[in-house]
Design a protein around this motif. Structure first.
Motif, PDB file in Angstrom:
ATOM      1  N   ARG A 130       0.827  -1.196   0.000  1.00 19.80           N
ATOM      2  CA  ARG A 130       0.000   0.000   0.000  1.00 19.80           C
ATOM      3  C   ARG A 130       0.871   1.259   0.000  1.00 19.80           C
ATOM      4  NH1 ARG A 130      -5.143   0.853   1.340  1.00 19.80           N
ATOM      5  NH2 ARG A 130      -5.419   3.065   1.618  1.00 19.80           N
ATOM      6  N   GLU A 131       1.924   1.225   0.812  1.00 25.35           N
ATOM      7  CA  GLU A 131       2.843   2.382   0.844  1.00 25.35           C
ATOM      8  C   GLU A 131       3.501   2.569  -0.523  1.00 25.35           C
ATOM      9  OE1 GLU A 131       4.187   1.727   5.479  1.00 25.35           O
ATOM     10  OE2 GLU A 131       5.759   2.058   3.972  1.00 25.35           O
ATOM     11  N   ILE A 132       3.842   1.451  -1.154  1.00 31.04           N
ATOM     12  CA  ILE A 132       4.477   1.524  -2.476  1.00 31.04           C
ATOM     13  C   ILE A 132       3.506   2.116  -3.493  1.00 31.04           C
ATOM     14  CG2 ILE A 132       5.362   0.095  -4.379  1.00 31.04           C
ATOM     15  CD1 ILE A 132       6.506  -1.802  -2.177  1.00 31.04           C
ATOM     16  N   ILE A 133       2.274   1.647  -3.458  1.00 27.90           N
ATOM     17  CA  ILE A 133       1.269   2.152  -4.416  1.00 27.90           C
ATOM     18  C   ILE A 133       1.036   3.643  -4.185  1.00 27.90           C
ATOM     19  CG2 ILE A 133      -1.158   1.994  -5.096  1.00 27.90           C
ATOM     20  CD1 ILE A 133      -0.871  -1.088  -4.363  1.00 27.90           C
ATOM     21  N   GLU A 134       0.944   4.037  -2.908  1.00 24.52           N
ATOM     22  CA  GLU A 134       0.738   5.464  -2.615  1.00 24.52           C
ATOM     23  C   GLU A 134       1.906   6.298  -3.122  1.00 24.52           C
ATOM     24  OE1 GLU A 134      -0.180   5.798   1.548  1.00 24.52           O
ATOM     25  OE2 GLU A 134      -2.213   5.028   1.240  1.00 24.52           O
ATOM     26  N   ALA A 135       3.122   5.757  -2.967  1.00 16.81           N
ATOM     27  CA  ALA A 135       4.300   6.514  -3.407  1.00 16.81           C
ATOM     28  C   ALA A 135       4.351   6.633  -4.928  1.00 16.81           C
ATOM     29  CB  ALA A 135       5.571   5.839  -2.890  1.00 16.81           C
ATOM     30  N   LEU A 136       3.720   5.697  -5.641  1.00 15.13           N
ATOM     31  CA  LEU A 136       3.832   5.670  -7.114  1.00 15.13           C
ATOM     32  C   LEU A 136       2.581   6.145  -7.843  1.00 15.13           C
ATOM     33  CD1 LEU A 136       5.765   2.326  -7.628  1.00 15.13           C
ATOM     34  CD2 LEU A 136       6.614   4.645  -8.003  1.00 15.13           C
ATOM     35  N   GLN A 137       1.495   6.392  -7.120  1.00 16.22           N
ATOM     36  CA  GLN A 137       0.261   6.704  -7.852  1.00 16.22           C
ATOM     37  C   GLN A 137       0.343   8.052  -8.567  1.00 16.22           C
ATOM     38  OE1 GLN A 137      -2.864   6.084  -5.010  1.00 16.22           O
ATOM     39  NE2 GLN A 137      -2.275   7.785  -3.717  1.00 16.22           N
ATOM     40  N   GLY A 138       1.187   8.947  -8.084  1.00 21.84           N
ATOM     41  CA  GLY A 138       1.389  10.214  -8.798  1.00 21.84           C
ATOM     42  C   GLY A 138       2.306  10.050 -10.006  1.00 21.84           C
ATOM     43  N   GLY A 139       3.043   8.943 -10.066  1.00 17.95           N
ATOM     44  CA  GLY A 139       3.936   8.701 -11.198  1.00 17.95           C
ATOM     45  C   GLY A 139       5.310   8.264 -10.720  1.00 17.95           C
ATOM     46  N   LEU A 140       6.115   7.804 -11.679  1.00  8.78           N
ATOM     47  CA  LEU A 140       7.487   7.361 -11.395  1.00  8.78           C
ATOM     48  C   LEU A 140       8.428   8.526 -11.711  1.00  8.78           C
ATOM     49  CD1 LEU A 140       9.010   4.627 -10.678  1.00  8.78           C
ATOM     50  CD2 LEU A 140       9.505   4.507 -13.124  1.00  8.78           C
ATOM     51  N   PRO A 141       9.414   8.813 -10.833  1.00  6.87           N
ATOM     52  CA  PRO A 141      10.302   9.961 -11.101  1.00  6.87           C
ATOM     53  C   PRO A 141      11.097   9.779 -12.401  1.00  6.87           C
ATOM     54  CG  PRO A 141      10.693   9.053  -8.886  1.00  6.87           C
ATOM     55  CD  PRO A 141       9.736   8.132  -9.573  1.00  6.87           C
ATOM     56  N   LEU A 142      11.298  10.877 -13.091  1.00  7.32           N
ATOM     57  CA  LEU A 142      12.080  10.859 -14.333  1.00  7.32           C
ATOM     58  C   LEU A 142      13.523  11.215 -13.996  1.00  7.32           C
ATOM     59  CD1 LEU A 142       9.443  12.559 -16.668  1.00  7.32           C
ATOM     60  CD2 LEU A 142      10.054  10.138 -16.560  1.00  7.32           C
ATOM     61  N   VAL A 143      14.204  10.252 -13.367  1.00  4.12           N
ATOM     62  CA  VAL A 143      15.624  10.391 -12.991  1.00  4.12           C
ATOM     63  C   VAL A 143      16.305   9.076 -13.377  1.00  4.12           C
ATOM     64  CG1 VAL A 143      15.104  11.967 -11.066  1.00  4.12           C
ATOM     65  CG2 VAL A 143      15.203   9.500 -10.644  1.00  4.12           C
ATOM     66  N   PRO A 144      17.635   9.087 -13.504  1.00  3.66           N
ATOM     67  CA  PRO A 144      18.316   7.874 -13.983  1.00  3.66           C
ATOM     68  C   PRO A 144      17.996   6.609 -13.177  1.00  3.66           C
ATOM     69  CG  PRO A 144      19.804   9.721 -14.084  1.00  3.66           C
ATOM     70  CD  PRO A 144      18.555  10.229 -13.407  1.00  3.66           C
ATOM     71  N   ALA A 145      17.891   6.727 -11.848  1.00  2.67           N
ATOM     72  CA  ALA A 145      17.598   5.540 -11.035  1.00  2.67           C
ATOM     73  C   ALA A 145      16.295   5.765 -10.255  1.00  2.67           C
ATOM     74  CB  ALA A 145      18.763   5.247 -10.094  1.00  2.67           C
ATOM     75  N   PRO A 146      15.162   5.680 -10.953  1.00  3.43           N
ATOM     76  CA  PRO A 146      13.888   6.058 -10.317  1.00  3.43           C
ATOM     77  C   PRO A 146      13.489   5.147  -9.156  1.00  3.43           C
ATOM     78  CG  PRO A 146      13.484   4.997 -12.428  1.00  3.43           C
ATOM     79  CD  PRO A 146      14.962   5.218 -12.338  1.00  3.43           C
ATOM     80  N   TYR A 147      13.762   3.839  -9.308  1.00  4.95           N
ATOM     81  CA  TYR A 147      13.331   2.922  -8.240  1.00  4.95           C
ATOM     82  C   TYR A 147      14.155   3.138  -6.977  1.00  4.95           C
ATOM     83  CZ  TYR A 147      11.056   0.718 -12.246  1.00  4.95           C
ATOM     84  OH  TYR A 147      10.314   0.490 -13.363  1.00  4.95           O
ATOM     85  N   ALA A 148      15.451   3.457  -7.151  1.00  4.15           N
ATOM     86  CA  ALA A 148      16.294   3.746  -5.981  1.00  4.15           C
ATOM     87  C   ALA A 148      15.758   4.969  -5.244  1.00  4.15           C
ATOM     88  CB  ALA A 148      17.743   3.966  -6.427  1.00  4.15           C
ATOM     89  N   GLN A 149      15.341   5.965  -6.004  1.00  5.41           N
ATOM     90  CA  GLN A 149      14.819   7.189  -5.365  1.00  5.41           C
ATOM     91  C   GLN A 149      13.531   6.911  -4.596  1.00  5.41           C
ATOM     92  OE1 GLN A 149      14.824  10.893  -7.701  1.00  5.41           O
ATOM     93  NE2 GLN A 149      12.820  11.382  -6.820  1.00  5.41           N
ATOM     94  N   VAL A 150      12.629   6.132  -5.204  1.00  8.88           N
ATOM     95  CA  VAL A 150      11.373   5.804  -4.520  1.00  8.88           C
ATOM     96  C   VAL A 150      11.659   4.936  -3.298  1.00  8.88           C
ATOM     97  CG1 VAL A 150       9.162   4.586  -4.744  1.00  8.88           C
ATOM     98  CG2 VAL A 150       9.975   6.034  -6.614  1.00  8.88           C
ATOM     99  N   ALA A 151      12.580   3.972  -3.450  1.00  6.57           N
ATOM    100  CA  ALA A 151      12.917   3.074  -2.333  1.00  6.57           C
ATOM    101  C   ALA A 151      13.409   3.892  -1.145  1.00  6.57           C
ATOM    102  CB  ALA A 151      13.986   2.073  -2.783  1.00  6.57           C
ATOM    103  N   GLU A 152      14.219   4.898  -1.433  1.00  8.57           N
ATOM    104  CA  GLU A 152      14.771   5.710  -0.343  1.00  8.57           C
ATOM    105  C   GLU A 152      13.661   6.417   0.434  1.00  8.57           C
ATOM    106  OE1 GLU A 152      17.862   8.390  -1.619  1.00  8.57           O
ATOM    107  OE2 GLU A 152      18.085   9.143   0.437  1.00  8.57           O
ATOM    108  N   THR A 153      12.688   6.978  -0.275  1.00  9.59           N
ATOM    109  CA  THR A 153      11.603   7.670   0.430  1.00  9.59           C
ATOM    110  C   THR A 153      10.787   6.696   1.275  1.00  9.59           C
ATOM    111  OG1 THR A 153       9.973   7.413  -1.336  1.00  9.59           O
ATOM    112  CG2 THR A 153      11.385   9.353  -1.459  1.00  9.59           C
ATOM    113  N   LEU A 154      10.802   5.402   0.902  1.00 10.36           N
ATOM    114  CA  LEU A 154      10.020   4.407   1.641  1.00 10.36           C
ATOM    115  C   LEU A 154      10.853   3.698   2.709  1.00 10.36           C
ATOM    116  CD1 LEU A 154       8.129   2.808  -1.376  1.00 10.36           C
ATOM    117  CD2 LEU A 154       7.081   4.142   0.455  1.00 10.36           C
TER     118      LEU A 154
END
Lengths: 160, 149
Positions: free
Chosen positions: A7-31
């Motif tokens: 659920r936390e992952i879905i909430e973090a991604l529902q606005g979209g995936l960041p347009l940066v070279p390592a997007p999953y690393a950036q999202v993982a860090e916020t979580l």
């Protein structure tokens, strides 16, 4: 069903995936997750169909596909699966569903979305659908889109 | 905004799935014959210009244990904007279109539970005094929205 972490992952991604070279690393860090752990969870959500794909939603109006017609058809129930499958395979049909009728006002049970650069193009495509449905179709209509009133996609409600 | 051949190739490719890898954009950039940096710069611009309305995962509420439902209302012209504000205020309304028909407002509800569809549609009926017709899918014949750029 989804657990708290999903659920936390879905909430973090529902606005979209960041347009940066390592997007999953950036999202993982916020979580507070390792990137590998996030990728594992995402792969699992995909395999369960919770995530259909990670992709762009294009604005068809801005791409010149300014005419969007929801074609609707009253098709004999005995033939709906066979004919719906054929209509769904047409390259210009972007969505195709059987839905319940709402009688008496709404006799239509097959919905097929058609896009084109203008209404002439949409009508040509609609005529192709009509030809396939033939006598199994008892009534038909088309509802053109006039305006997008909202387009946000799924939003999870904040849970207390 | 003018789209060049690279922008169009990007728009076509990015409607398909992005890989789950550490540098997912780099592989796609190589496929398209450009650099990761150029791809990201172009994608940001396509998003800013609203040619891409969203980039990210497409979720299926039903696979999460929830539900989707297409709904329609016949909204009198003079009430349209008031009703629209009330309908769109619900976060469950994922998208909403005005269409040429007596049933002139068509929206999709996406809820976390199957019961959420009825609850939200009922709430909209109470708030607006207008019937909300519900058209849940019975069979899906195709899904895979693509626009050739």
């Amino acid at each position: 069903m989804i657990d708290t972490k999903d659920r936390e992952i879905i909430e973090a991604l529902q606005g979209g995936l960041p347009l940066v070279p390592a997007p999953y690393a950036q999202v993982a860090e916020t979580l507070g997750l390792e990137e590998d752990a996030l990728l594992f969870r995402l792969a699992e959500l995909k395999s369960r169909g919770v995530i259909r794909r990670i992709a762009a939603a294009p604005n068809h109006y801005k791409l010149g596909m300014t005419s969007n017609g929801m074609t609707v058809w009253d098709v004999e129930d005995d033939h709906i699966t066979e004919l719906g499958t054929r209509i769904g395979q047409l390259p210009f049909v972007t969505h195709c569903y059987e839905r319940p009728r709402a009688l008496p006002d709404w006799p239509y049970n097959l919905f097929a979305m058609v896009h084109g650069k203008d209404e002439v193009e949409v009508e040509e495509k609609r005529a192709e659908i009509a030809a396939i449905l033939g006598d199994a179709c008892r009534a038909k209509d088309i509802l053109y889109s006039k305006r997008i009133l909202k387009k946000t996609g799924l939003r999870l409600k904040a849970k207390g | 905004m003018k789209l060049d051949a690279t922008d169009r190739a990007i728009l076509n490719r990015m409607q398909d799935d992005l890989p789950l890898s550490t540098h997912p954009y780099a592989g796609i950039a190589a496929e398209l014959g450009t650099s990761e940096n150029d791809l990201l710069r172009r994608l940001s611009r396509l998003k800013e210009e609203r040619i891409i309305t969203r980039f990210g995962p497409f979720f299926d509420a039903a696979a999460m244990g929830g539900a989707f439902c297409l709904c329609a209302m016949a909204v009198p012209a003079e009430k349209f904007e008031t009703v629209l504000t009330k309908v769109n205020a619900h976060p469950e309304v994922a998208h909403n279109y005005e269409r040429t028909h007596r049933l002139n407002m068509w929206f999709v509800l996406a809820t976390e539970t199957p019961e959420g569809i009825g609850a939200t549609a009922d709430a909209i009926e109470r708030e607006t005094g207008i019937e909300v017709l519900r058209f849940p899918k019975l069979q899906e014949f195709f899904i895979g929205f693509r626009v050739a750029a």
